[in-house]
Design a protein around this motif. Sequence first.
Motif, short mmCIF file in Angstrom:
data_model
loop_
_atom_site.label_atom_id
_atom_site.label_comp_id
_atom_site.label_asym_id
_atom_site.label_seq_id
_atom_site.Cartn_x
_atom_site.Cartn_y
_atom_site.Cartn_z
N THR A 94 0.79 -1.17 -0.06
CA THR A 94 -0.17 0.03 0.03
C THR A 94 0.91 1.17 0.06
N GLY A 260 -9.74 4.16 -5.43
CA GLY A 260 -8.89 2.83 -5.54
C GLY A 260 -9.99 1.76 -5.37
N HIS A 262 -10.05 -2.88 -5.12
CA HIS A 262 -9.63 -4.31 -5.76
C HIS A 262 -10.12 -4.71 -6.85
N LYS A 315 -3.91 -5.13 -8.27
CA LYS A 315 -3.55 -3.72 -9.06
C LYS A 315 -3.73 -3.98 -10.60
N ARG A 318 -6.80 -3.18 -12.92
CA ARG A 318 -7.22 -2.09 -13.41
C ARG A 318 -6.17 -1.44 -14.52
N LYS A 464 -4.34 1.28 -3.21
CA LYS A 464 -3.77 0.95 -4.45
C LYS A 464 -3.68 -0.63 -4.73
N ASN A 465 -3.35 -1.40 -3.38
CA ASN A 465 -3.26 -2.88 -3.48
C ASN A 465 -3.66 -3.44 -2.32
#
Length: 496
Positions: A94, A260, A262, A315, A318, A464-465
């Motif tokens: 992250t 953001g 998942h 990630k 996306r 983000k992740n």
Amino acid sequence: MTKFDVVVVGAGNAALCAAISARENGASVLVLEKGPEHKRGGNSFFTDGAIRTAYNDLDAIRKIMPELTDEEAAQIVMPEYSADDYYNDLMRVTDGQSQPELAKQLVSKSYETIVWMREQGVEFELNYDNQSFKKDDKIHFWGGLPVKTKEKGIGLMKALFNRANELGIEIWYEAEATKLVTNEAKITGVIVLKQGEEITVEAKSVLLACGSFEANKKMRSEHLGSEWEAAIVRGTEYNTGDGLKMATEIGAQTFGEWAGCHSIGTDANVPKVGDFTKPGDIFKKHSYPLGIMLNKDGFRFVDEGADFRNYTYAKYGREILKQPGHVAYQIFDSQVRPILRKEYNLPEATVIEGDTLEELVAKLPVDQQQFLQTIKEYNEAVQDGEYNPSVKDGKATNGLSPEKTNWALRVEQGPFYAFPVTCGITFAFGGLHVNTNGEVLNQNQEPIQGLFAAGEMVGGIFYKNYPGGSGLMSGSVYGKVSGEHAAKYAAAVAIN
């Protein structure tokens, strides 16, 4: 009865962990499921079941898998995965943005929560298929994710619903919570649309665990970007942001990365929303580190070998969505085809085959000349080295953009295989601001009295992740914690 100590909105893993925890702490509990009974269980019904927990050693794992025999255990090499390891993985993926207090609560409570889940009847097994390899007659686990629920999400939700029934928890189906009722800034109930009839349910506390907004096309477009209207919804169609809307209407503070989510690479022909007749995360395609991935214009766009799939798949979805037509093609040759994950062998998997690369690419709706040129350039850029898919082997390319930094094998041995993938959204990372007790905070970062949240609705943990399996664990941890505190709050209200 329309009066309860605790009303839980939602009926997935986080919601039922919360309901069971609240009931164990003496509260009368009502669970509201927006969908019909045959579509109950939220996103949790669709999970593959991998759940990330900190643990000391194999003995700790055996505590939640008592059926594991001494003979089996003797064949297993299980590296320690401490709370520090878990926390560091979470912070690493992250980019250090995970809110430290919430992250520490997740990792520090993970093992005791999974032991508690076992006590509630949830059964676990070793994640042999995806997290182990055989070497020197031993089975070596890696990546901090050796545990999964038996029978995936189906088994998880079956066990939790069974336990809820044993405890006398009332469950309403086709019951949509539409509005929180307050009096002097305290929660006093919730308005429910139950099979078309509007009912006001009195409650000392309300616990929201009804998912994020991933199934709401308008909210996806508004918060994630217009391209997200094209994303496939991997799980339940009922996670449309209802809880977020109700909470913010009474002053709850939003928190976390609302831009953001998942998301993963999933079969391009996957159903548009989760199909309850085909659960278990069967459409994902997670062996991309062993091959290369190209878009329709014939270009690579990510480093497929940047890390183990545990740390990149959430990630890369996306990145696929950004490609022309929201589609990409995972390409493998016969060297790696036998070691692809089992989802590549399911009848639901879409695959195109060719004895030569030219024959394969001729069958794809792509820029064929550029596609073949990219593969040629990739093959020429692959450096010598020892190929080892069980470790980050450093076998890389040189001279490409992006490079492939691990597991770079030339795509040269036919037959060849192409798996078309698109982007499937699982849940959004943005949610409500809660404290470590699961209490929802207002704009002054003070608890809204009687309002709690768990699961996907907790913002501030993932950015983000995320490390694979930690979403399910977060739901369990914050479900258990928030249920306990909702019950205690309700008891205190009753005394006062």
